[in-house]
Write an enzyme that holds these catalytic residues in place. Structure first.
Site, PDB file in Angstrom:
ATOM      1  N   TYR A  75     -13.150  -8.103  -6.958  1.00 12.51           N
ATOM      2  CA  TYR A  75     -13.080  -7.031  -5.965  1.00 12.51           C
ATOM      3  C   TYR A  75     -12.032  -5.997  -6.356  1.00 12.51           C
ATOM      4  CZ  TYR A  75     -12.986  -5.123  -1.153  1.00 12.51           C
ATOM      5  OH  TYR A  75     -13.060  -4.330  -0.034  1.00 12.51           O
ATOM      6  N   HIS A  76     -12.412  -4.718  -6.338  1.00 13.61           N
ATOM      7  CA  HIS A  76     -11.556  -3.590  -6.707  1.00 13.61           C
ATOM      8  C   HIS A  76     -11.319  -3.500  -8.210  1.00 13.61           C
ATOM      9  CE1 HIS A  76      -9.725  -3.336  -2.372  1.00 13.61           C
ATOM     10  NE2 HIS A  76     -10.940  -2.821  -2.451  1.00 13.61           N
ATOM     11  N   CYS A 124     -10.513   3.620  -1.907  1.00 16.51           N
ATOM     12  CA  CYS A 124     -11.887   3.413  -1.432  1.00 16.51           C
ATOM     13  C   CYS A 124     -12.666   4.717  -1.275  1.00 16.51           C
ATOM     14  CB  CYS A 124     -11.912   2.631  -0.124  1.00 16.51           C
ATOM     15  SG  CYS A 124     -11.525   0.887  -0.347  1.00 16.51           S
ATOM     16  N   HIS A 147     -14.961   0.055  -7.153  1.00 21.88           N
ATOM     17  CA  HIS A 147     -15.821  -0.804  -6.342  1.00 21.88           C
ATOM     18  C   HIS A 147     -17.198  -1.017  -6.972  1.00 21.88           C
ATOM     19  CE1 HIS A 147     -12.689   0.440  -3.536  1.00 21.88           C
ATOM     20  NE2 HIS A 147     -12.987  -0.644  -2.829  1.00 21.88           N
ATOM     21  N   TRP A 172     -17.098   2.484   5.970  1.00 21.24           N
ATOM     22  CA  TRP A 172     -15.874   1.678   5.913  1.00 21.24           C
ATOM     23  C   TRP A 172     -14.720   2.386   6.612  1.00 21.24           C
ATOM     24  CZ3 TRP A 172     -11.060   2.462   3.566  1.00 21.24           C
ATOM     25  CH2 TRP A 172     -10.222   1.338   3.524  1.00 21.24           C
ATOM     26  N   TYR A 225     -16.012   4.217   1.136  1.00 27.32           N
ATOM     27  CA  TYR A 225     -16.986   3.343   0.469  1.00 27.32           C
ATOM     28  C   TYR A 225     -18.339   4.028   0.268  1.00 27.32           C
ATOM     29  CZ  TYR A 225     -14.322  -1.079   0.507  1.00 27.32           C
ATOM     30  OH  TYR A 225     -13.413  -2.073   0.281  1.00 27.32           O
TER      31      TYR A 225
END
Length: 646
Positions: free
Chosen positions: A502-503, A240, A588, A302, A284
């Protein structure tokens, strides 16, 4: 716009769940076996028995091969491999290939890569292919313990009906298996290899803060191999993060699970370097390379505490960070229901002229940030009627004219319907209000999608889901779309084999294909996707479906050019245009590195001269791919140049 009937049928097809195929009557053959551990054991439904390659009275050497004869043709779209379950890891498969055949003589390879060395079930999905025979080739033993191969069970996934997809919509080809769930990736400029990483664990991020390590892998397209390594020397769990490519094309990774850290990967030395810690801990956040080679970052609540994640800038000349008190994060916050924890995530940042940064989203309010002195900020208006678009996407497909495509996103980070909106933002003089035009919407609403600019200026949008929910594929879109700036419309492509939500990430490769991978990283969840797939756009095929003949760049006059400089290029046959595409990095749904510069050449026979834009805010310093395109739009394999600001 409405999808054509063909594309609609493809969407329906991909929502069918691939099922394990009834193995009654199947047979297995292998290059060797140890008596008592015959190859038929992979078909007996008993996880307590195994096939094992011969180890007595002598070891049979690698590679080892096991072939299943399914006795009739199935529409195969995946294989599952269960390693031995007896607590012994000997023979776990590492590097491997999966091959298919209709007749047992002619074979295709829909998947290859490296499996993680553990006892978990390995699932390799791939594009549907009719086959009677399936062959698993073990090239290495996952732990390097010996020349062995073992398996408890092998199953085949298939679907009932199948219509071969037309290459006029492009083609999803090989699946690549990785020993990690790659949540981030970057293309390396000196080799074309792809660097990937997960977190402190190969398949899980939870609990990684302070672990000081990251699981990485490198895919080498030249050899088709995947290597793996755990990075500890920078004491940085790089899950992240903020992510950019610096002026030398090196991945520049900030924050994340270890929220203040900076790690830089030097591919020439195959070495990770620990940089100075940031002034503000972040996760993030987004970052962007500036026109003078510095790197700007902002946001990131985050991790490292919540709120006041104002801007700061890294200087490569002093190897230090400086706070920019005049660059507040507040103007770019969304109105997320989860508060600032989500509201300052994943900014859509574009380094621009004079050290400025344009923030196009995801907030509906756009902003200019200026990085000289202590910095400053200026509002840039609204993105037309588009709402906040968290986990949407933006890409600069024409940097010369300041053109940015934005797509999708939702007003909240999760559990809120995404939009199918698309807008074109045109930026010019820093500080001026840009123009914003709504264009034809995507066929599918998407959050967590990724966008990739192609050498011809079109944009591939891949993955995402209509109701964004982390670690869920329930509303995943399997049908990518391509945006054409000439018509301001989206067209469906052929479907991808794996949900990319997601990811996930997607990156342009130097051979003008696109790699789309990742998704998950949630431990034992069902949405971990330790793989990627390669998309070959329609420009790589003829109208009959065969491979298109590609132009070749025979020589390039320099691999290091200053903005405003000229590059002389020779080709093997006539071409009509060139383009520069900056190397990309992604995590992301954020890739602030990629952008495209169309180039108009002057020609003398098969020798062409192109001029790099004179403004380093347009031609950002760093590594770029140079493509030659013929009159049919078929691109060459790229050559690499480093563009310098001075």
């Amino acid at each position: 716009m409405r999808l054509p009937k063909l594309a609609t049928s493809l969407i329906s097809l991909t929502t069918l769940v691939a099922a394990q195929t009834d193995r009654t009557g199947w047979t297995a053959t292998a290059d060797s076996f140890q008596p008592g551990n015959e190859q038929a054991k992979v078909l007996d439904g008993n996880t307590g028995t195994i096939w094992h390659s011969q180890y007595s009275p002598s070891n049979a050497p690698l590679p080892h091969t096991i072939t299943l004869d399914m006795k009739k043709t199935y529409n195969v779209n995946g294989l599952t491999y269960l390693p031995r379950q007896d607590g012994n890891s000997n023979g776990n498969i590492g590097q491997h290939k999966i091959q298919l055949s209709l007749d047992g003589n002619s074979w295709s390879t829909p998947a290859f890569g490296t499996y993680l060395d553990d006892s978990s079930l390995k699932t390799t999905p791939f594009s549907t292919t009719p086959a009677r025979y399936v062959r698993l080739i073990a090239l290495t033993e996952a732990g390097g313990r010996g020349p062995w191969t073992s398996a408890a069970e092998i199953n085949i996934l298939s679907i009932a009906s199948y219509n071969p997809p037309p290459t006029s919509l492009g083609k999803w080809s090989s699946t690549l298996d990785f020993p990690i769930v790659p949540a981030a990736a970057a293309v390396l400029r000196d080799t074309g290899k792809v660097l990937l990483w997960s977190s402190y664990k190969p398949t899980d991020f939870s609990g990684g803060s302070g672990s000081g390590k990251t699981n990485t892998a490198i895919y080498d397209p030249a050899t088709g191999t995947v290597s793996q390594r755990v990075i500890t020397n920078t004491q940085h769990d790089m899950f992240c993060p903020g992510l950019s490519l610096d002026v030398n094309g090196r991945p520049f990774v900030t924050g994340g699970n270890d929220a203040a850290k900076l790690s830089i990967y030097d591919s020439s030395a195959d070495n990770w370097i620990a940089g100075p810690t940031m002034k503000i801990s972040r996760g993030y956040q987004a970052s962007a390379t500036l026109s003078d080679g510095r790197i700007f970052t902002i946001g990131g609540s985050w991790s490292g505490g919540q709120g006041s994640k104002n801007g700061e800038v890294y200087s490569p000349s002093s190897n230090s960070w400086s706070l920019l008190s005049g660059c507040p994060v507040a103007p770019m916050l969304t109105a997320d229901s989860a508060g600032v924890y989500r509201a300052d995530n994943h900014g859509w940042l574009f380094g621009w002229k004079g050290g400025s940064v344009f923030q196009a989203g995801p907030s509906k309010a756009m902003n200019w940030y200026f990085t000289t002195g202590s910095g400053s900020q200026k509002a840039a208006g609204l993105r037309a009627a588009d709402p906040d678009a968290m986990n949407g996407n933006a890409v600069m497909y024409d940097a010369v004219n300041g053109k940015i495509l934005t797509i999708g996103g939702a007003v909240n980070y999760q559990d809120t319907q995404a939009t199918a909106n698309a807008h074109i933002i045109t930026i010019g003089i820093p500080g001026n209000t840009p123009s914003v035009a709504k264009v034809g919407s995507m066929a599918t609403a998407r959050g967590f999608a990724n966008s990739v600019v192609l050498p011809n200026g079109k944009v591939l949008v891949v993955g995402g889901e209509s109701l964004p929910v982390p670690f869920s594929d329930n509303t995943a879109s399997f049908t990518p779309e391509i945006y054409d700036p000439a018509t301001s419309t989206f067209t469906a492509t052929n479907p991808i084999a794996v949900a990319r939500t997601y990811h996930s990430w997607a990156l342009l490769l130097p051979d003008a294909t696109v790699m789309s991978g990742g998704g998950g990283l949630c431990g034992g969840c069902s949405t971990n996707h330790p793989n990627a797939q390669i998309y070959k756009p329609a420009y790589l095929f003829t109208s009959s479906g065969s491979d298109a003949s590609r132009p070749t760049i025979n020589s390039i006059s320099t691999t290091n050019v200053v903005v405003g400089g000229k590059i002389t290029i020779t080709t093997n046959r006539a071409v009509s245009s060139f383009s520069l595409v900056r190397f990309g990095s992604g995590t992301h749904s954020v890739n602030t590195d990629q952008r495209r510069i169309p180039l108009t050449p002057t020609a003398s026979g098969l020798t062409y001269t192109v001029t790099v834009p004179s403004d380093s805010g347009v031609a950002l310093p760093g590594a770029w791919m140079v493509f030659a395109l013929d009159s049919a739009g078929v691109p060459s394999v790229a050559k690499t140049v480093l563009i310098r600001s001075s």
